[in-house]
Design a protein around this motif. Structure first.
Motif, PDB file in Angstrom:
ATOM      1  N   LEU A 197       0.827  -1.199   0.000  1.00  0.00           N
ATOM      2  CA  LEU A 197       0.000   0.000   0.000  1.00  0.00           C
ATOM      3  C   LEU A 197       0.868   1.259   0.000  1.00  0.00           C
ATOM      4  N   GLU A 198       1.921   1.229   0.808  1.00  0.00           N
ATOM      5  CA  GLU A 198       2.848   2.365   0.847  1.00  0.00           C
ATOM      6  C   GLU A 198       3.450   2.622  -0.523  1.00  0.00           C
ATOM      7  N   ASN A 199       3.810   1.549  -1.158  1.00  0.00           N
ATOM      8  CA  ASN A 199       4.397   1.671  -2.480  1.00  0.00           C
ATOM      9  C   ASN A 199       3.406   2.283  -3.467  1.00  0.00           C
ATOM     10  N   ASP A 200       2.160   1.866  -3.361  1.00  0.00           N
ATOM     11  CA  ASP A 200       1.118   2.421  -4.234  1.00  0.00           C
ATOM     12  C   ASP A 200       0.897   3.909  -3.965  1.00  0.00           C
ATOM     13  N   GLY A 219       3.033   6.899  -5.799  1.00  0.00           N
ATOM     14  CA  GLY A 219       2.733   7.497  -7.101  1.00  0.00           C
ATOM     15  C   GLY A 219       1.289   7.951  -7.244  1.00  0.00           C
ATOM     16  N   ALA A 220       0.572   7.945  -6.130  1.00  0.00           N
ATOM     17  CA  ALA A 220      -0.876   8.187  -6.206  1.00  0.00           C
ATOM     18  C   ALA A 220      -1.224   9.580  -6.741  1.00  0.00           C
ATOM     19  N   ILE A 221      -0.434  10.591  -6.365  1.00  0.00           N
ATOM     20  CA  ILE A 221      -0.724  11.956  -6.841  1.00  0.00           C
ATOM     21  C   ILE A 221      -0.505  12.027  -8.346  1.00  0.00           C
ATOM     22  N   GLU A 222       0.638  11.503  -8.801  1.00  0.00           N
ATOM     23  CA  GLU A 222       0.956  11.533 -10.231  1.00  0.00           C
ATOM     24  C   GLU A 222      -0.091  10.771 -11.037  1.00  0.00           C
ATOM     25  N   GLU A 276      -4.922   9.749  -8.425  1.00  0.00           N
ATOM     26  CA  GLU A 276      -5.821   8.917  -7.618  1.00  0.00           C
ATOM     27  C   GLU A 276      -6.314   9.630  -6.355  1.00  0.00           C
ATOM     28  N   LEU A 277      -5.632  10.722  -5.973  1.00  0.00           N
ATOM     29  CA  LEU A 277      -6.072  11.464  -4.793  1.00  0.00           C
ATOM     30  C   LEU A 277      -7.042  12.566  -5.212  1.00  0.00           C
ATOM     31  N   SER A 278      -7.969  12.862  -4.341  1.00  0.00           N
ATOM     32  CA  SER A 278      -8.860  13.995  -4.567  1.00  0.00           C
ATOM     33  C   SER A 278      -9.166  14.631  -3.221  1.00  0.00           C
ATOM     34  N   VAL A 279      -9.758  15.809  -3.274  1.00  0.00           N
ATOM     35  CA  VAL A 279     -10.132  16.485  -2.034  1.00  0.00           C
ATOM     36  C   VAL A 279     -11.635  16.735  -2.054  1.00  0.00           C
ATOM     37  N   VAL A 280     -12.294  16.417  -0.947  1.00  0.00           N
ATOM     38  CA  VAL A 280     -13.719  16.710  -0.795  1.00  0.00           C
ATOM     39  C   VAL A 280     -13.879  17.739   0.327  1.00  0.00           C
ATOM     40  N   TYR A 281     -15.029  18.425   0.314  1.00  0.00           N
ATOM     41  CA  TYR A 281     -15.219  19.578   1.190  1.00  0.00           C
ATOM     42  C   TYR A 281     -16.503  19.424   1.993  1.00  0.00           C
ATOM     43  N   HIS A 312      -8.094   3.933  -4.913  1.00  0.00           N
ATOM     44  CA  HIS A 312      -7.076   2.977  -5.341  1.00  0.00           C
ATOM     45  C   HIS A 312      -7.601   2.193  -6.547  1.00  0.00           C
ATOM     46  N   PRO A 313      -6.760   2.033  -7.598  1.00  0.00           N
ATOM     47  CA  PRO A 313      -7.269   1.402  -8.826  1.00  0.00           C
ATOM     48  C   PRO A 313      -7.795  -0.026  -8.604  1.00  0.00           C
ATOM     49  N   LYS A 314      -7.212  -0.746  -7.652  1.00  0.00           N
ATOM     50  CA  LYS A 314      -7.666  -2.122  -7.435  1.00  0.00           C
ATOM     51  C   LYS A 314      -8.521  -2.266  -6.185  1.00  0.00           C
ATOM     52  N   ARG A 315      -8.174  -1.506  -5.141  1.00  0.00           N
ATOM     53  CA  ARG A 315      -8.859  -1.702  -3.861  1.00  0.00           C
ATOM     54  C   ARG A 315     -10.038  -0.773  -3.645  1.00  0.00           C
ATOM     55  N   GLY A 316     -10.216   0.185  -4.546  1.00  0.00           N
ATOM     56  CA  GLY A 316     -11.306   1.133  -4.347  1.00  0.00           C
ATOM     57  C   GLY A 316     -10.931   2.211  -3.344  1.00  0.00           C
TER      58      GLY A 316
END
Ligand code: C2E
Ligand code: CA
Ligand code: CA
Ligand code: CA
Length: 276
Positions: free
Chosen positions: A26-29, A32-35, A38-43, A65-69
């Protein structure tokens, strides 16, 4: 693969695949999550208790996460903290949040969570200052939510950071109030503008014993005498909302007024100026 973080789990070699724990994967995933976008911000709306006027929104990060949701920030923020990625993630959230607040009316603020590790990074004031300058957002529209965890570090550095952030003109919020220990000493010396009363006191307070109410009342009295605002987090029912109003809490956050939502939705709410 190379070790990029300071934590001991923060490396990954293909040859280790068999022994790599789920956590390491998970750490490895996350690296590169920002690039990979895969990350977003909600308000989530924060509403003035007196009427139903919008006071601001709390920015909360999400990871698809592409595989884990969807992975909860309660799960991946600690990971990011442990392996030296929180600075990057936090700075990214800050930039998103400042971009968001520009689209809202002048008197609507944005609150951003700052991990203790970010707070105690000697560059934090410059990072916040640079983000404010780049976005052109007035510093007083930014609230930084900090937990008592910041006080575990060297107190000279912590004190200096408080002073420098206050000098920038941002607002400081003590998050999760009541869940740590010896909070009162911190309140005496740190220049908080607002105390966020933890959900564990708030949620269901109206239907539980009046002990919760007594604690909230005491926090409100304390905050008022120190000239700080209060916000109750985790308000889900009308009974709890009414209780918070009766107890004199100044702002309300909770599912009753809205769940965290994407920017477009939050902006509609912000421009309607009220949750009604
Ligand atoms: P927090 O800072 O205490 O944020 C409040 C959490 O309570 C959010 O969960 C929010 O969705 C949830 N919440 C708000 N109102 C209600 C309610 O009425 N009922 C219920 N059941 N829950 C409510 P979320 O988004 O899952 O975030 C969990 C934690 O993850 C946050 O707790 C914060 O510690 C951390 N976190 C989230 N985003 C960031 C971030 O950008 N940076 C850092 N450092 N931490 C973050
Ligand atoms: Ca928070
Ligand atoms: Ca909180
Ligand atoms: Ca929390």
């Amino acid at each position: 693969a190379k070790a990029a973080g300071r934590g001991k789990h923060c490396f990954f070699e293909p040859s280790m695949h068999s022994e790599a724990t789920d956590r390491q994967l998970l750490e490895n995933d996350l690296r590169g999550a920002i690039e990979r976008d895969e990350l977003s911000v909600v308000y989530q709306p924060i509403v003035r208790a007196a009427g139903e006027e919008m006071a601001g929104f709390e920015a909360l990060v999400r990871w698809q996460h592409p595989k884990r949701g969807a992975i909860s920030p309660a799960q991946f923020i600690p990971l990011a903290e442990e392996c030296g990625m929180i600075g990057k993630v936090g700075e990214w959230v800050l930039h998103q949040a400042l971009h968001a607040v520009r689209q809202w009316p002048e008197d609507v603020r944005v609150a951003v969570n700052l991990s203790p590790i970010q707070f105690n990074d000697p560059r934090i004031t410059e990072i916040v200052d640079a983000a404010l300058t780049a976005s052109g957002v007035k510093p007083s529209r930014l609230e930084l939510e900090i937990t008592e965890g910041v006080f575990l570090a060297d107190s000279d550095i912590t004190d200096a950071t408080f002073t420098r952030l206050k000098d920038l003109g941002v607002r400081l919020v003590l998050d999760d109030f009541g869940t740590g220990y010896s909070s009162l000493g911190y309140l005496k010396k740190a220049p908080f503008d607002k105390i966020k009363i933890d959900q564990s006191f708030v949620r269901g307070a109206a239907s539980r014993s009046n002990r919760n109410a007594a604690i909230i009342r005491a926090i409100v009295t304390l905050a008022e005498s120190l000239d700080m605002d209060t916000v109750a987090e985790g308000v889900e029912t009308h009974d709890d909302l009414q209780l918070m109003r009766d107890l004199g809490v100044s702002q309300i956050q909770g599912f009753i007024f809205g769940r965290p939502s994407p920017l477009e939705e939050a902006s509609l709410l912000a421009s309607s100026r009220s949750v009604e």
